[in-house]
Design a protein around this motif. Structure first.
Motif, PDB file in Angstrom:
ATOM      1  N   MET A   1      -4.018 -57.138  26.914  1.00 60.56           N
ATOM      2  CA  MET A   1      -3.372 -58.895  25.989  1.00 60.56           C
ATOM      3  C   MET A   1      -1.840 -58.761  25.320  1.00 60.56           C
ATOM      4  N   TYR A   2      -1.065 -59.411  26.017  1.00 59.41           N
ATOM      5  CA  TYR A   2       0.269 -59.643  25.149  1.00 59.41           C
ATOM      6  C   TYR A   2       0.220 -60.115  24.017  1.00 59.41           C
ATOM      7  N   TYR A   3       1.037 -58.978  22.865  1.00 62.01           N
ATOM      8  CA  TYR A   3       1.349 -60.096  21.752  1.00 62.01           C
ATOM      9  C   TYR A   3       3.365 -59.638  21.225  1.00 62.01           C
ATOM     10  N   VAL A   4       3.599 -59.910  20.684  1.00 59.36           N
ATOM     11  CA  VAL A   4       4.728 -60.021  19.787  1.00 59.36           C
ATOM     12  C   VAL A   4       4.754 -59.742  18.150  1.00 59.36           C
ATOM     13  N   ASP A   5       5.120 -59.154  17.580  1.00 59.59           N
ATOM     14  CA  ASP A   5       5.249 -58.438  16.161  1.00 59.59           C
ATOM     15  C   ASP A   5       6.907 -58.888  16.156  1.00 59.59           C
ATOM     16  N   PRO A   6       6.422 -60.333  15.063  1.00 56.58           N
ATOM     17  CA  PRO A   6       7.364 -60.930  14.186  1.00 56.58           C
ATOM     18  C   PRO A   6       8.281 -60.313  13.351  1.00 56.58           C
ATOM     19  N   HIS A   7       7.444 -59.526  12.910  1.00 58.58           N
ATOM     20  CA  HIS A   7       8.252 -58.669  11.410  1.00 58.58           C
ATOM     21  C   HIS A   7       8.244 -57.926  11.210  1.00 58.58           C
ATOM     22  N   ILE A   8       9.514 -56.062  12.285  1.00 54.68           N
ATOM     23  CA  ILE A   8       8.523 -55.075  11.430  1.00 54.68           C
ATOM     24  C   ILE A   8       9.943 -54.347  11.738  1.00 54.68           C
ATOM     25  N   HIS A   9      10.426 -53.468  10.955  1.00 57.09           N
ATOM     26  CA  HIS A   9      11.389 -52.752  10.567  1.00 57.09           C
ATOM     27  C   HIS A   9      11.414 -51.146  11.611  1.00 57.09           C
ATOM     28  N   MET A  10      11.734 -51.578  12.802  1.00 55.53           N
ATOM     29  CA  MET A  10      11.366 -50.279  14.018  1.00 55.53           C
ATOM     30  C   MET A  10      12.509 -48.694  13.214  1.00 55.53           C
ATOM     31  N   VAL A  11      14.243 -48.948  12.542  1.00 61.81           N
ATOM     32  CA  VAL A  11      14.439 -48.493  12.370  1.00 61.81           C
ATOM     33  C   VAL A  11      14.251 -47.471  11.563  1.00 61.81           C
ATOM     34  N   SER A  12      12.826 -47.400  11.169  1.00 67.55           N
ATOM     35  CA  SER A  12      12.581 -47.157  10.039  1.00 67.55           C
ATOM     36  C   SER A  12      11.522 -46.404  10.627  1.00 67.55           C
ATOM     37  N   ARG A  13      11.061 -45.997  12.144  1.00 74.31           N
ATOM     38  CA  ARG A  13      10.033 -46.208  12.846  1.00 74.31           C
ATOM     39  C   ARG A  13       9.580 -44.620  13.786  1.00 74.31           C
TER      40      ARG A  13
END
Ligand SMILES: [Zn+2]
Length: 291
Positions: A1-13
């Motif tokens: 199943m597809y999903y969207v993460d609408p709030h995630i701070h990828m610069v810290s990942r």
């Protein structure tokens, strides 16, 4: 199943997080501008951060098949410094026309100070002048209810505000109804220690229905888990909700909200249904939550 993460701070990942998210079905993320793990000392530092969000991070995400969009602002944590905040606000318009820049966010309150309110209002003003969507951060601290009430009063006192163009994020059981009743979208943040767990988020979907509601992991510099949106999906299935009901919360709703931005540039791999024809998950489960 597809999903969207609408709030995630990828610069810290780390890059491995993108790999794990892609394997779990993540097809798109939106990254609000936020605190970068330390207080920045100049407008120039924010210009570089905005370049990272608008130009660099989408390329990093694309290597893993994830579409990256973003929001720009000075966050509430650093907004107590009014002169720095005003310098940052003057820089934001340089980036607003870029593809995938969805609007102004995450603006809001942290400790509910006078300075934070001043800068919140000035960024709402910028969003109104430039016709941008707004993503709102509500406080995490014991003052969450008070801060959320202050934010909603400011927004509802402005006749130019269209609530369907604003997302009130980090809602919990005692603030979700305030925001939904006023016509705003809401986001539930699934943190390991504070805010909301996947189980509590499913409770709220069952109580309030899925309309105008989304979940996010907010993966950032504090204790957080970028896999918490897939964990929520599993929890929702375990509680007896069907795949379409899960898809409405984690895929269709963020896309419906973001698609209002003229810079929305994501092509959904499967079509998003007409909201009038989707399930209402409040009644979809036999395991209804307790009040
Ligand atoms: Zn955030």
């Amino acid at each position: 199943m597809y999903y969207v993460d609408p709030h995630i701070h990828m610069v810290s990942r780390i890059t491995d997080d993108y790999v794990r998210m892609a394997r779990a079905g993540c097809v798109a993320v939106s990254e609000p501008a936020f605190w970068a793990g330390f207080d920045r000392g100049s407008g120039a530092a924010f210009r570089d951060y905005f370049r990272q969000l608008c130009e660099h991070e989408p390329k990093r995400a694309a290597q893993f098949g994830i579409h990256h969009m973003c929001w720009l602002c000075i966050n509430a944590k650093e907004a107590d410094n009014v002169s720095l905040s005003r310098e940052v606000i003057s820089i934001i318009p340089e980036f607003l026309a870029q593809p995938g820049v969805l609007g102004i966010g995450e603006i809001g309150l942290n400790k509910n100070t006078r300075n934070e309110v001043t800068i919140f209002e000035e960024q709402v003003e910028l969003a109104m002048k430039t016709d941008e969507l707004i993503l709102v951060h509500t406080p995490h601290l014991q003052d969450k209810y008070k801060g959320t009430r202050m934010i909603l009063d400011i927004l509802q006192g402005d006749t130019r505000i269209k609530p369907e163009r604003i997302l009130i994020d980090h809602v919990e059981e005692h603030t979700i109804k305030l925001a939904l009743d006023a016509g705003f979208w809401v986001g539930m943040t699934l943190y390991p220690l504070t805010k909301c767990t996947p189980e509590r988020a499913v409770d709220m979907v069952e109580r309030f229905g899925a309309a105008r509601l989304m979940v996010n992991s907010a993966g950032d510099w504090g204790p957080s888990n970028p896999m918490n949106t897939p964990n929520f999906m599993r929890t929702m299935r375990d509680r007896g909700h069907d795949a379409m009901a899960v898809q409405e919360v984690v895929y269709e709703n963020p896309i419906r909200f973001f698609a209002q931005s003229r810079k929305f540039n994501f092509e959904p791999p499967i079509p998003v249904r007409d909201p009038a024809k989707t399930h209402r998950t409040a009644k979809a489960s036999g395991t209804h939550s307790t009040d």
